[in-house]
Design an enzyme around this catalytic site. Structure first.
Site, short mmCIF file in Angstrom:
data_model
loop_
_atom_site.label_atom_id
_atom_site.label_comp_id
_atom_site.label_asym_id
_atom_site.label_seq_id
_atom_site.Cartn_x
_atom_site.Cartn_y
_atom_site.Cartn_z
N TYR A 112 0.85 -1.19 0.00
CA TYR A 112 0.00 0.00 0.00
C TYR A 112 0.89 1.23 0.00
O TYR A 112 2.00 1.22 0.52
CB TYR A 112 -0.87 -0.02 1.26
CG TYR A 112 -1.71 1.22 1.49
CD1 TYR A 112 -2.92 1.39 0.86
CD2 TYR A 112 -1.27 2.22 2.36
CE1 TYR A 112 -3.70 2.52 1.09
CE2 TYR A 112 -2.03 3.35 2.60
CZ TYR A 112 -3.25 3.50 1.95
OH TYR A 112 -4.01 4.61 2.17
N GLU A 121 -3.48 6.85 -4.57
CA GLU A 121 -3.43 5.81 -3.55
C GLU A 121 -3.35 4.47 -4.29
O GLU A 121 -4.12 4.24 -5.21
CB GLU A 121 -4.68 5.87 -2.68
CG GLU A 121 -4.70 4.86 -1.54
CD GLU A 121 -6.00 4.94 -0.74
OE1 GLU A 121 -5.96 4.72 0.49
OE2 GLU A 121 -7.06 5.21 -1.34
N TYR A 123 -2.65 0.00 -4.38
CA TYR A 123 -2.71 -1.30 -3.72
C TYR A 123 -2.17 -2.38 -4.65
O TYR A 123 -2.54 -2.42 -5.83
CB TYR A 123 -4.15 -1.69 -3.39
CG TYR A 123 -4.86 -0.90 -2.33
CD1 TYR A 123 -4.97 -1.39 -1.04
CD2 TYR A 123 -5.47 0.32 -2.62
CE1 TYR A 123 -5.66 -0.69 -0.05
CE2 TYR A 123 -6.16 1.03 -1.65
CZ TYR A 123 -6.25 0.52 -0.36
OH TYR A 123 -6.93 1.21 0.61
N GLU A 211 -5.16 -4.45 5.99
CA GLU A 211 -6.29 -3.53 6.12
C GLU A 211 -7.55 -4.31 6.45
O GLU A 211 -7.79 -5.39 5.89
CB GLU A 211 -6.50 -2.72 4.84
CG GLU A 211 -7.69 -1.76 4.93
CD GLU A 211 -7.79 -0.77 3.77
OE1 GLU A 211 -8.74 0.03 3.76
OE2 GLU A 211 -6.91 -0.81 2.90
#
Length: 368
Positions: A112, A121, A123, A211
């Protein structure tokens, strides 16, 4: 005399005892609320918006965590950068890891991070809980590290970010089958995204992350090493000393010693002795003998400005990947595990994506 020796022994023992804390690794620490910091050489963060969380910071990049009754929580250890360099300038990035991952509900085990300018952002998901993210249409796949990943792009509107509430893009690589240990070649995912027009900015963070979303669970990260430019270095050197030239497979070839061709290509002596590729079809080429059919290729180079410069690698007339340079400071960019023909093969380093906004300067090509 015997009494003197005993006193001397006790003095040495006391000194060694005083030094022991300085020689040991940083002690494990447990946190339960939002916190950031550095622990045993790795940056860490626990972030949640509600619920019960616990994170134990163990040696190096390892940690364990648990969560329940949460809305959203992230536990991570990795490296935070200073938003001044692209991933190309930092060098090759990879993560070796092993996790005992026990989610109960929706959760991700992933790499991440964030970039700025543009704000992104990202992933790279290796495993998940009850739901496979992100629920969008795939933009294609990348096969790397023994598996296939679907690539996605989603948009977050007026959501929390490293720059406050903002609208930003999310980039995803999601493995088609779950795993909880192995190597994640982070830079190869970055390259695949950018090849699809998903532009990254200056690096803010890369971290191994667990997460949870409206779920519970536990995870024990029992092994984790983050490698930047070949090994973990809090301040990676973007201008490394070239390795010595070998013979046969493993050679390093100076670009100015290759055949230079194209409408504008020519030799340069600044910022290094090399070749400038100014326009489409400018290239350098030479013949290389290969005794085996898989190698990694590292090209040192840079852009003439802050725009992204791109140089394609061709072997035997076939496209094998693209080297990227996001600034004018020389850096080494690597394309890993390239499959190619054996025997004598023509290697070409060629510009095919010129838009008039940049020139590419190239120094040497190393083959491993």
């Amino acid at each position: 005399m015997k009494q003197k020796r005993v006193k001397m022994f006790l003095s040495v023992l006391m000194i060694m005892t005083m030094l022991l804390p300085a020689m040991s690794v940083q002690a494990a620490t447990t946190i339960t609320n939002n916190q950031t910091g550095n622990h045993d050489g790795y940056d860490y963060e626990l972030w949640k918006d509600s619920g019960n969380t616990s994170m134990t910071l163990n040696s190096g990049g390892t940690f364990s965590c648990s969560w329940n009754n949460i809305n959203n929580a992230l536990f991570r250890k990795g490296k935070k950068f200073n938003e001044t360099q692209t991933h190309q300038q930092l060098g090759n990035i990879s993560v070796d890891y092993g996790v005992n991952y026990q989610p109960n509900g929706n959760s991700y085990l992933c790499i991440y991070g964030w970039t700025s300018d543009p704000l992104v952002e990202f992933y790279i998901v290796d495993s998940w809980g009850s739901w496979r993210p992100p629920g969008a249409s795939s933009k294609g796949t990348i096969t790397v590290d023994g598996g296939t990943y679907d690539i996605y792009q989603t948009t977050r509107v007026n959501q929390p970010s490293i720059k406050g509430t903002a609208t930003f893009e999310q980039y995803w690589s999601v493995r088609t089958s779950k795993r909880t240990s192995g190597t994640i070649s982070v830079s190869q995912h970055f390259n695949a995204w950018e090849n699809r027009g998903m532009r990254l900015g200056k690096m803010y963070e890369v971290a191994l992350t667990v997460e949870g979303w409206q779920s519970s669970g536990t995870a024990d990260v029992y092994s984790h090493s983050l490698n930047v430019g070949g090994s973990y270095n809090p301040n990676p050197d973007p201008n490394p000393t070239p390795p010595p030239t070998g013979g046969g497979d493993g050679d390093r070839k100076e670009c100015e010693s290759m055949t230079v061709s194209g409408p504008y290509a020519g030799n340069i002596n600044n910022p290094f002795n090399g070749v400038a590729l100014y326009a489409n079809n400018d290239k350098v080429s030479y013949t290389q003998y290969f005794s085996s059919g898989t190698h990694s290729f590292s090209l040192r180079g840079c852009s003439n400005n802050s725009n992204m410069a791109r140089v394609d690698l061709r072997i035997g007339g076939e496209y094998k990947g693209t080297f990227y340079y996001g600034g004018s400071y020389p850096a080494v960019y690597t394309i890993n595990n390239v499959n190619h023909g054996t025997g004598n093969q023509t290697i070409e380093l060629i510009v095919t994506a010129d838009d008039g906004q940049w020139d590419a300067f190239i120094d040497y090509l190393e083959i491993k």
